[in-house]
Scaffold this motif. Structure first.
Motif, PDB file in Angstrom:
ATOM      1  N   PRO A 452      -0.702  62.214  30.016  1.00  0.00           N
ATOM      2  CA  PRO A 452      -1.235  61.259  30.996  1.00  0.00           C
ATOM      3  C   PRO A 452      -1.454  61.939  32.346  1.00  0.00           C
ATOM      4  O   PRO A 452      -0.714  62.851  32.731  1.00  0.00           O
ATOM      5  CB  PRO A 452      -0.139  60.184  31.093  1.00  0.00           C
ATOM      6  N   THR A 453      -2.502  61.515  33.046  1.00  0.00           N
ATOM      7  CA  THR A 453      -2.787  62.115  34.352  1.00  0.00           C
ATOM      8  C   THR A 453      -1.844  61.601  35.424  1.00  0.00           C
ATOM      9  O   THR A 453      -1.594  62.290  36.414  1.00  0.00           O
ATOM     10  CB  THR A 453      -4.240  61.810  34.754  1.00  0.00           C
ATOM     11  N   THR A 454      -1.322  60.390  35.257  1.00  0.00           N
ATOM     12  CA  THR A 454      -0.377  59.851  36.237  1.00  0.00           C
ATOM     13  C   THR A 454       1.018  60.401  35.982  1.00  0.00           C
ATOM     14  O   THR A 454       1.463  60.520  34.844  1.00  0.00           O
ATOM     15  CB  THR A 454      -0.348  58.312  36.175  1.00  0.00           C
ATOM     16  N   LEU A 455       1.708  60.731  37.053  1.00  0.00           N
ATOM     17  CA  LEU A 455       3.031  61.338  36.960  1.00  0.00           C
ATOM     18  C   LEU A 455       4.102  60.253  37.065  1.00  0.00           C
ATOM     19  O   LEU A 455       4.045  59.394  37.946  1.00  0.00           O
ATOM     20  CB  LEU A 455       3.198  62.353  38.087  1.00  0.00           C
ATOM     21  N   ASP A 456       5.069  60.293  36.165  1.00  0.00           N
ATOM     22  CA  ASP A 456       6.181  59.359  36.205  1.00  0.00           C
ATOM     23  C   ASP A 456       7.168  59.822  37.280  1.00  0.00           C
ATOM     24  O   ASP A 456       7.837  60.852  37.120  1.00  0.00           O
ATOM     25  CB  ASP A 456       6.871  59.301  34.837  1.00  0.00           C
ATOM     26  N   GLY A 510       0.564  70.510  34.894  1.00  0.00           N
ATOM     27  CA  GLY A 510      -0.850  70.470  34.555  1.00  0.00           C
ATOM     28  C   GLY A 510      -1.727  71.153  35.578  1.00  0.00           C
ATOM     29  O   GLY A 510      -2.843  70.686  35.859  1.00  0.00           O
ATOM     30  N   GLY A 511      -1.263  72.244  36.171  1.00  0.00           N
ATOM     31  CA  GLY A 511      -2.029  72.960  37.177  1.00  0.00           C
ATOM     32  C   GLY A 511      -1.903  72.395  38.575  1.00  0.00           C
ATOM     33  O   GLY A 511      -2.444  72.955  39.531  1.00  0.00           O
ATOM     34  N   GLN A 512      -1.184  71.284  38.719  1.00  0.00           N
ATOM     35  CA  GLN A 512      -0.995  70.647  40.031  1.00  0.00           C
ATOM     36  C   GLN A 512       0.311  71.115  40.660  1.00  0.00           C
ATOM     37  O   GLN A 512       1.362  71.088  40.014  1.00  0.00           O
ATOM     38  CB  GLN A 512      -0.983  69.119  39.855  1.00  0.00           C
ATOM     39  N   ASP A 513       0.239  71.544  41.922  1.00  0.00           N
ATOM     40  CA  ASP A 513       1.444  71.952  42.656  1.00  0.00           C
ATOM     41  C   ASP A 513       2.154  70.724  43.206  1.00  0.00           C
ATOM     42  O   ASP A 513       1.528  69.844  43.800  1.00  0.00           O
ATOM     43  CB  ASP A 513       1.084  72.888  43.812  1.00  0.00           C
TER      44      ASP A 513
END
Length: 664
Positions: A452-456, A510-513
């Motif tokens: 999922p793109t949203t982070l828990d 996912g590549g996001q800092d």
């Protein structure tokens, strides 16, 4: 029974055969390539012999080298496993000509089934239902185009000598047929050495159901029930189960009888799998016979209580079938998934590298692990990237699915990326739970199974808390070993003179800092993330489990924390994050951006489709890379002119190597 058996394969199937053979008192002989010198099947066998270089064609596909080892070691029989030479009729004949026993069907049976085209004609003559199509010798593009137009669209192009999902394409219009035909033929040539294809009508929303058959040298033929393999991605099976939740008793009986009829039609001997495609209406059609043991055979073993490898060896030694058809009993439900080194979120790109962490559930009455690697082993670029097969069993399907989810939750893989999270979402998806998945469902709805793109946020805070507690524990341990264990300088609470300090955590997802600032220690923290402050209290990390009150809600997670990654699991979903150590972070200036085409992984360039100075369009295929039994199309990142080509067809390249550049 044989005294000495050579296993002409590698990986988990080689380990599987070796274990069964040794239980029967048989001396086992392994063969290995340069890449497998320290592999588990080499260590498990009674003796092991080198047969060539790392590429399959330089080792495991060299029948002459394998036979030479068999002669020198006094082997009486050769078990081919699956893949490689297992369905090579010439090798089966060569084994027999050498005075040895081939653990599998005779070469004549393989030849009848080795060509999908010939197999379909033979099955039709024997009264087994087949899908309408074209299986002719004339393979000219013009004839194939005419036959495709006659059959109608959608249709399937299949490699006539293929298997394992390779060399297959769905064509939905006449206009796209030539390009897909060329691609299918090239893949078939690379994978199987022959580029002949067949065409057949494509059944929309089908189920894939296969029947395990066994035949002996005395005319006995029986089946051991079905396996459903409808959960597939690009024709590669990802979940197999027995019994099928789709079949009725009447349909099960009819398909079993058809499978036995198919085996009798070709004079079959030993283990085989008759594969059928089943329409939503229940009509079923013969697809092929795999003249070997299948990767998914453990689900049949768990529901029947039989050892199929032992059956193979006994039948090859001339014994009759151990049981008659009426004596075959099935009990409970079994499910298998395959744990791969691959990245589902990057198009299932295969991975390679050292398995720094490999934690799998402990085997039990309900859980079975078939694997050819252990922690510390390397997944190489030369072979299939499978890490392990995870097989579960219970009294019924709902309980078996629950076992599968729990077993997957216990899996931890660090090193190459893995498909564990993908398999967990698969095991919980309604299409699987309700037993209504078809062979094309995953390809049509793949986004439902990806990260999922949203982070828990609670899971993120739990991961950060696990990192903080681990830091503090490591600091206390290091301090206890110094001359001054009570020194305040050994603390990791972030204290600074004149103000309350904060510890900075950098994580990647996912590549996001992700940057978090934490104040406090000993399980009580204030953590800032994205402009929001969160409270974490009463945090404890014991035996891989974290309990903590996060923003007022007590939560519990299964945790695995290492120096470079942290994973938290809440019982249904997992969050895997990379840890970034800013002290060792390097910055790369002058990035080539969209000016370069890079190799996404190590592999061999098999095709170059553009030349320097030639205009290219965004998305145009410039090179084709072969790695881990698959082709990867490397495309131009933008419109432009190809400035430089730094490789050629046939060359091996490293991961991230620049293969071509575009003009600035």
């Amino acid at each position: 029974m044989f005294d000495r058996l050579l296993i002409a394969n590698r990986g988990e199937i080689a380990c599987r055969v070796i274990r069964t053979a040794r239980r029967l008192g048989i001396h086992t002989i392994a063969v290995f390539s340069d890449a497998d010198a320290d592999a588990q099947h080499v260590r498990l066998a009674d003796e092991a012999h080198h047969i060539g270089g790392p590429r399959p064609q330089d080792s495991y596909l060299r029948g002459d080298a394998i036979l030479d080892v068999a002669r020198r070691t006094g082997a009486q029989a050769i078990h081919p496993g699956y893949g490689f030479l297992s369905e090579n009729a010439d090798f089966a004949d060569a084994v027999q000509a050498a005075g040895l026993v081939f653990v599998g069907p005779p070469g004549a049976s393989m030849r009848r089934m080795g060509s999908k085209a010939g197999a379909k004609d033979l099955m039709a003559a024997a009264g087994v239902p087949v899908v309408p199509g074209y299986t002719g010798e004339d393979q000219s593009p013009e004839r194939l185009q005419r036959e495709a137009d006659r059959i109608g669209y959608p249709l399937m192009i299949k490699a006539a000598h293929g298997g394992g999902g390779k060399g297959m394409r769905i064509v939905r219009s006449a206009e796209e047929f030539p390009a897909l035909l060329e691609s299918c033929q090239r893949e078939a040539k690379n994978a199987f050495g022959r580029d002949r294809v067949l065409l057949e009508r494509y059944i929309e929303h089908p189920r894939h159901i296969e029947i395990q058959v066994f035949a002996d040298h005395h005319g006995g033929v029986i089946h051991l029930g079905e396996r459903e393999c409808s959960a597939q991605r690009r024709y590669q099976k990802v979940l197999e189960e027995s019994p099928s939740p789709f079949l009725t008793p009447a349909l099960r009986t009819a398909m079993g009888e058809a499978a036995v009829q198919a085996a009798r039609a070709i004079g079959y001997v030993n283990a085989g799998t008759v594969e059928f495609i089943v329409a939503p209406s229940g009509e079923f059609y013969f697809m092929e016979i795999n003249t070997r043991l299948q990767v998914e055979h453990p689900v049949t073993e768990l529901v029947t209580g039989l050892d199929l490898v032992e059956w193979q060896l006994r039948i090859a030694a001339g014994e009759p079938l151990p049981l008659a058809q009426q004596d075959i009993r099935q009990h409970g439900h079994a499910i298998e998934v395959r744990l791969y080194a691959e990245d589902p979120d990057a198009g299932f790109l295969p991975g390679s590298g050292t398995l720094r962490t490999l934690h799998l559930p402990a085997p039990s009455r309900h859980v079975r692990i078939d694997s050819g690697v252990i922690e510390g082993d390397t997944v190489t670029i030369f072979y299939d990237p499978m890490i392990a097969k995870l097989i579960v069993w219970d009294e019924d399907r709902p309980r078996a699915l629950a076992r599968l989810r729990e077993a997957l939750a216990q899996c931890q893989v660090q090193g190459p990326k893995s498909n564990v999270a993908f398999l967990e979402r698969l095991a919980r998806h309604p299409a699987v739970v309700e037993g209504r998945i078809d062979t094309g469902y995953l390809d049509r709805h793949l986004d439902e199974f990806l990260t999922p793109t949203t982070l828990d946020i609670p899971a993120l805070l739990a991961a950060a808390t696990a990192c903080l507690l681990t830091q503090e524990s490591d600091a206390r341990l290091a301090s206890a070993q110094t001359a001054d264990p009570a020194s305040p300088w050994a603390l990791t609470d972030g204290w600074r003179l004149g103000h309350a300090g904060a510890r900075r955590l950098r994580l990647q997802h996912g590549g996001q800092d992700l940057t978090l600032l934490a104040q406090g220690d000993n399980g009580h923290y204030q953590i800032d993330h994205a402009g929001q402050r969160h409270a974490v209290d009463a945090a404890r990390l014991e035996a891989g489990e974290l309990s903590a009150r996060i923003d007022g809600v007590m939560r519990r997670y299964r945790v695995h924390c290492s120096t470079d990654a942290v994973t938290v699991h809440d019982g249904s979903t997992r969050l895997h994050l990379q840890r970034v150590d800013e002290r060792h972070q390097t910055h790369h200036a002058g990035s080539s951006g969209d000016q370069a085409i890079r190799a996404p992984m190590p592999g061999r360039v098999v095709l170059v489709q553009a030349s320097p100075g030639e205009p290219v369009k965004a998305g145009q295929v410039v090179l084709v890379l072969e790695a881990m039994k698959m082709e990867l199309a490397l495309k131009a990142p933008r419109d432009g002119v190809l400035a430089e080509l730094r490789t050629a067809a046939g060359e091996f390249v490293d991961a991230d190597a620049v293969l071509a550049t575009l003009e600035e």
